[in-house]
Scaffold this active site. Structure first.
Site, short mmCIF file in Angstrom:
data_model
loop_
_atom_site.label_atom_id
_atom_site.label_comp_id
_atom_site.label_asym_id
_atom_site.label_seq_id
_atom_site.Cartn_x
_atom_site.Cartn_y
_atom_site.Cartn_z
N GLU A 116 -1.72 9.01 -51.52
CA GLU A 116 -2.98 9.39 -50.87
C GLU A 116 -4.05 8.36 -51.21
O GLU A 116 -4.95 8.09 -50.44
CB GLU A 116 -3.42 10.79 -51.33
CG GLU A 116 -4.60 11.33 -50.56
CD GLU A 116 -5.15 12.65 -51.12
OE1 GLU A 116 -4.63 13.15 -52.12
OE2 GLU A 116 -6.12 13.15 -50.53
N ARG A 143 2.54 13.52 -64.15
CA ARG A 143 2.30 14.96 -64.07
C ARG A 143 3.56 15.74 -63.76
O ARG A 143 3.69 16.91 -64.15
CB ARG A 143 1.18 15.26 -63.07
CG ARG A 143 -0.19 15.00 -63.64
CD ARG A 143 -1.27 15.23 -62.63
NE ARG A 143 -1.60 14.04 -61.88
CZ ARG A 143 -2.15 14.04 -60.68
NH1 ARG A 143 -2.42 15.18 -60.09
NH2 ARG A 143 -2.44 12.90 -60.09
O1 LIG Z 1 2.25 13.53 -52.19
P1 LIG Z 1 1.62 12.26 -52.67
O2 LIG Z 1 0.60 11.70 -51.73
O3 LIG Z 1 2.65 11.25 -53.06
O4 LIG Z 1 0.77 12.61 -53.97
C1 LIG Z 1 1.24 13.43 -54.99
C2 LIG Z 1 1.50 12.66 -56.25
O5 LIG Z 1 0.27 12.07 -56.72
C3 LIG Z 1 0.08 12.41 -58.08
O6 LIG Z 1 0.65 11.49 -58.95
P2 LIG Z 1 -0.02 10.06 -59.26
O7 LIG Z 1 0.72 9.01 -58.50
O8 LIG Z 1 -1.49 10.14 -59.09
O9 LIG Z 1 0.38 9.79 -60.75
P3 LIG Z 1 0.25 10.61 -62.12
O10 LIG Z 1 1.23 11.76 -62.05
O11 LIG Z 1 0.69 9.59 -63.11
O12 LIG Z 1 -1.17 11.09 -62.29
C4 LIG Z 1 0.78 13.75 -58.23
O13 LIG Z 1 1.09 14.02 -59.58
C5 LIG Z 1 1.99 13.58 -57.37
O14 LIG Z 1 3.05 12.96 -58.05
N1 LIG Z 2 -6.06 15.40 -54.06
C1 LIG Z 2 -5.28 15.26 -55.15
N2 LIG Z 2 -5.58 15.95 -56.28
C2 LIG Z 2 -4.80 15.81 -57.38
N3 LIG Z 2 -3.72 15.03 -57.43
C3 LIG Z 2 -3.40 14.34 -56.33
N4 LIG Z 2 -2.37 13.49 -56.06
C4 LIG Z 2 -2.51 13.07 -54.79
N5 LIG Z 2 -3.58 13.61 -54.20
C5 LIG Z 2 -4.15 14.41 -55.15
#
Ligand SMILES: O=P(O)(O)OC[C@H]1O[C@H](OP(=O)(O)OP(=O)(O)O)[C@H](O)[C@@H]1O
Ligand SMILES: Nc1ncnc2[nH]cnc12
Length: 191
Positions: free
Chosen positions: A96, A59
């Protein structure tokens, strides 16, 4: 800018029970909202001399390329294991909802280059802290971190305290409680 909130959809219990997922796909699908989001993420850093935008997949990439073009900067991808072909730095971290590892090419950012880190969302801060550690290994100068969404109750900003952290939409304790109570509400008697 609060009007952008209407494009964020709340999905309870995704991807695990107890997680309230903030789904940005409605915002991405709307050209005016997407443009407003990118403009707002760039605004605090317009005059900051940013040379490189760095972001983690997946993302983070969505916002990184348009921000790089807007700030006349390059884009350096930070990727999950098994994706980068050249020599790399690695850093493992907690999410998370799980654990992960991120990597960047050793020559992705040159020593002293001014880097802005970008992501869609700040939750625990584990992802962005890992990105900062990777760029510190490159001897980059980190200008700041720009997010679309900040989930305040998860405390991620404290992990990024050495850096300037900006976000467009902030969700605080009141938002989390209000949304949880709506999800838990039982249907009342019909009148
Ligand atoms: O602050 P944090 O607890 O680290 O969470 C935030 C991260 O989690 C999500 O990515 P995710 O790892 O779900 O991967 P994605 O972007 O591939 O969906 C989001 O896009 C952030 O990069
Ligand atoms: N609550 C949440 N919603 C969307 N993206 C996330 N990445 C980590 N926590 C998330």
């Amino acid at each position: 800018m609060e009007s952008l909130r209407q494009y964020v959809r709340d999905i309870p219990d995704f991807p695990k029970p107890g997680i309230l997922f903030r789904d940005i796909t409605p915002m991405l699908a709307n050209p005016e909202a997407l443009t407003a989001a990118v403009d707002a993420m760039a605004a605090p850093f317009i005059d900051a001399g940013v040379e490189v935008i760095a972001a983690a997949e997946a993302r983070g990439f969505i916002f990184a390329a348009p921000l790089a073009m807007k700030l006349n900067a390059g884009f350096v991808p930070i990727r999950k294991p098994g994706k980068l072909p050249f020599d790399m730095h690695s850093f493992a971290y907690e999410l998370e909802y799980g654990t992960d590892e991120l990597q960047v090419h050793v020559d992705g950012v040159k020593k002293g280059q001014r880097v802005l880190l970008v992501d869609d969302l700040l939750a625990t801060g584990g992802t962005m802290e890992a990105c900062c550690r990777l760029l510190e290994k490159c001897d980059a100068e980190i200008v700041g971190c720009s997010f679309l969404i900040h989930l305040e109750v998860l405390g991620g900003a404290a992990r990024l305290s050495p850096y300037q952290v900006q976000s467009v939409l902030t969700y605080g304790q009141d938002d989390e409680e209000a949304e949880l109570s709506i999800q838990n509400r039982q249907p009342g008697p019909s009148v």
